[in-house]
Motif scaffolding. Structure first.
Motif, mmCIF file in Angstrom:
data_model
loop_
_atom_site.group_PDB
_atom_site.id
_atom_site.type_symbol
_atom_site.label_atom_id
_atom_site.label_comp_id
_atom_site.label_asym_id
_atom_site.label_seq_id
_atom_site.Cartn_x
_atom_site.Cartn_y
_atom_site.Cartn_z
ATOM 1 N N UNK A 25 0.762 -1.161 -0.004
ATOM 2 C CA UNK A 25 -0.125 -0.084 0.014
ATOM 3 C C UNK A 25 0.684 1.448 -0.028
ATOM 4 N N UNK A 26 1.960 1.228 0.775
ATOM 5 C CA UNK A 26 2.864 2.218 0.759
ATOM 6 C C UNK A 26 3.285 2.595 -0.393
ATOM 7 N N UNK A 27 3.715 1.371 -1.211
ATOM 8 C CA UNK A 27 4.556 1.448 -2.482
ATOM 9 C C UNK A 27 3.619 2.108 -3.481
ATOM 10 N N UNK A 28 2.341 1.683 -3.277
ATOM 11 C CA UNK A 28 1.326 2.116 -4.338
ATOM 12 C C UNK A 28 0.993 3.698 -4.180
ATOM 13 N N UNK A 29 0.818 4.041 -2.997
ATOM 14 C CA UNK A 29 0.472 5.274 -2.586
ATOM 15 C C UNK A 29 1.558 6.374 -2.957
ATOM 16 N N UNK A 33 1.463 9.333 -5.512
ATOM 17 C CA UNK A 33 1.726 10.843 -5.305
ATOM 18 C C UNK A 33 2.932 11.448 -6.206
ATOM 19 N N UNK A 34 3.806 10.587 -6.448
ATOM 20 C CA UNK A 34 4.884 10.939 -7.454
ATOM 21 C C UNK A 34 4.364 11.131 -8.803
ATOM 22 N N UNK A 257 3.353 18.202 -17.195
ATOM 23 C CA UNK A 257 2.490 17.405 -18.012
ATOM 24 C C UNK A 257 1.188 17.684 -17.958
ATOM 25 N N UNK A 258 0.263 17.209 -19.101
ATOM 26 C CA UNK A 258 -1.263 17.301 -18.802
ATOM 27 C C UNK A 258 -1.656 15.699 -18.740
ATOM 28 N N UNK A 259 -0.597 14.822 -18.318
ATOM 29 C CA UNK A 259 -1.084 13.337 -18.244
ATOM 30 C C UNK A 259 -1.744 13.278 -16.788
ATOM 31 N N UNK A 260 -3.064 12.709 -16.655
ATOM 32 C CA UNK A 260 -3.455 12.425 -15.354
ATOM 33 C C UNK A 260 -2.864 11.052 -15.043
ATOM 34 N N UNK A 261 -2.961 10.649 -13.630
ATOM 35 C CA UNK A 261 -2.312 9.579 -12.957
ATOM 36 C C UNK A 261 -3.150 8.438 -13.699
ATOM 37 N N UNK A 262 -4.314 8.502 -14.081
ATOM 38 C CA UNK A 262 -5.103 7.094 -14.776
ATOM 39 C C UNK A 262 -4.422 6.957 -16.043
ATOM 40 N N UNK A 263 -4.189 8.206 -16.824
ATOM 41 C CA UNK A 263 -3.711 8.123 -18.312
ATOM 42 C C UNK A 263 -2.387 7.475 -18.153
#
Length: 339
Positions: A25-29, A33-34, A257-263
């Motif tokens: 979880x820490x790794x994913x979070x 955030x990054x 960038x205009x990239x979202x995290x989902x992108x």
């Protein structure tokens, strides 16, 4: 085994599992955030001063995740600029990913290419970013005849931090490279020797910046593409993946960038399953000519329609078709000149 021993074993296993989950979880979070910090808002954005002037500029097309996607990468030299000033792009690349074909194409755009800058007349293409990222994307889209959905913008320091964060790259430098930069108090001198070596951030920057040879920017864009491939391969290795949160934290201040995290998640999935099929200079040699506008040396596209056809055929072709595609572009140009 006693009941008490069994209970200890069970609780130990449970604690180990919980620790693994917590670490995951820490790794994913940390990664989320990054990645999220790449997209800068308001005064944190390098384009804060020009965004108001881009209100009427066409928005980039949406990417649904199944059709080809094109990303404009721009590297700039921000040395000596005041806050709010935007430098011309020192390098421009379009990375095209096709989820269906599982292919990646890299197009290096010569920075002195003379073209239309929407709403700003004709100029070198590397000036487009000074009017904002949407203007830069529209300019490249019009030149190549393909939609540009995203951009990624960074400067020299961001490049240095990235290469250092992944541990540097092993790379073959094809010849001695030397250049003194007195204007920068020798901070960006170039001094590389021919041969296989380990490049850190500063020496990698020297390699991609060098253009003081007979082919100048033509050979430099080729070097940039080849070194980028090496960096991508280095980032795929296990060590770099484990270090990903730290890498993102290092480079984040220098990226917009205009990239979202989902992108980014979708792009990562596509990129992991794909392979690089071509790595080309744009415009190709046979579709450009060196000329002058006033006293400024520029590179003119000899036929815009043929350039768009060349790019389209390149992105739709198999690797074996690349030579045939270039020959077709040359033939079309010869026919046009005969007319």
């Amino acid at each position: 085994m006693s009941l008490k021993t069994k209970k200890i074993a069970i609780w130990t296993s449970v604690m180990i599992i919980l620790m693994i989950i917590a670490l995951g979880l820490y790794y994913v979070v940390a990664i989320y955030k990054g990645l999220d910090s790449f997209s800068k808002e308001q005064e944190d954005s390098p384009f804060y001063e020009v965004k108001a002037s881009e209100e009427n500029v066409i928005e980039p097309p949406k990417w649904e995740g199944k059709e080809p996607v094109n990303i404009l990468l721009m590297g700039v030299d921000a040395r000596g600029l005041k806050k709010g000033e935007i430098p011309r792009s020192d390098s421009m690349m379009v990375v095209s990913l096709d989820p269906v074909r599982e292919s990646i194409h890299v197009l290096s755009i010569l920075r002195d290419t003379y073209t239309d800058i929407p709403e700003h007349g004709k100029n070198r293409i590397n000036t487009a970013i000074t009017h904002g990222p949407k203007t830069a994307m529209n300019t490249v889209s019009e030149l190549l005849g393909i939609p540009i959905q995203f951009y990624v913008y960074t400067d020299f320091q961001g490049f240095i931090k990235l290469v250092d964060a992944v541990g540097g790259v092993d790379f073959y430098v094809e010849k001695d490279m030397n250049y003194e930069s007195k204007a920068d108090n020798h901070e960006y001198d170039i001094n590389l020797k021919e041969g296989q070596q380990h490049l850190d951030g500063k020496t990698a920057l020297q390699y991609v910046r060098f253009r003081h040879d007979a082919m100048s920017d033509y050979s430099r864009t080729k070097r940039q593409r080849e070194l980028m491939n090496a960096i991508v391969e280095q980032m795929k290795n296990t060590t770099s993946l484990v270090k990903l949160p730290a890498i993102l934290e290092e480079v984040s201040p220098y990226i917009d960038t205009n990239l979202s995290v989902n992108d980014m998640w979708k792009l990562a999935s596509v990129g992991y399953q794909s392979k690089i099929e071509s790595n080309e200079q744009i415009p190709p040699m046979k579709l450009l000519k060196e000329t002058y506008v006033g006293r400024a040396a520029v590179l003119a596209v000899t036929n815009n329609l043929h350039l768009k056809e060349y790019v389209r055929d390149l992105l739709e072709s198999n690797p074996a078709d690349t030579v045939e595609t270039e020959q077709k572009a040359v033939t079309n140009e010869e026919i046009h000149q005969d007319k």
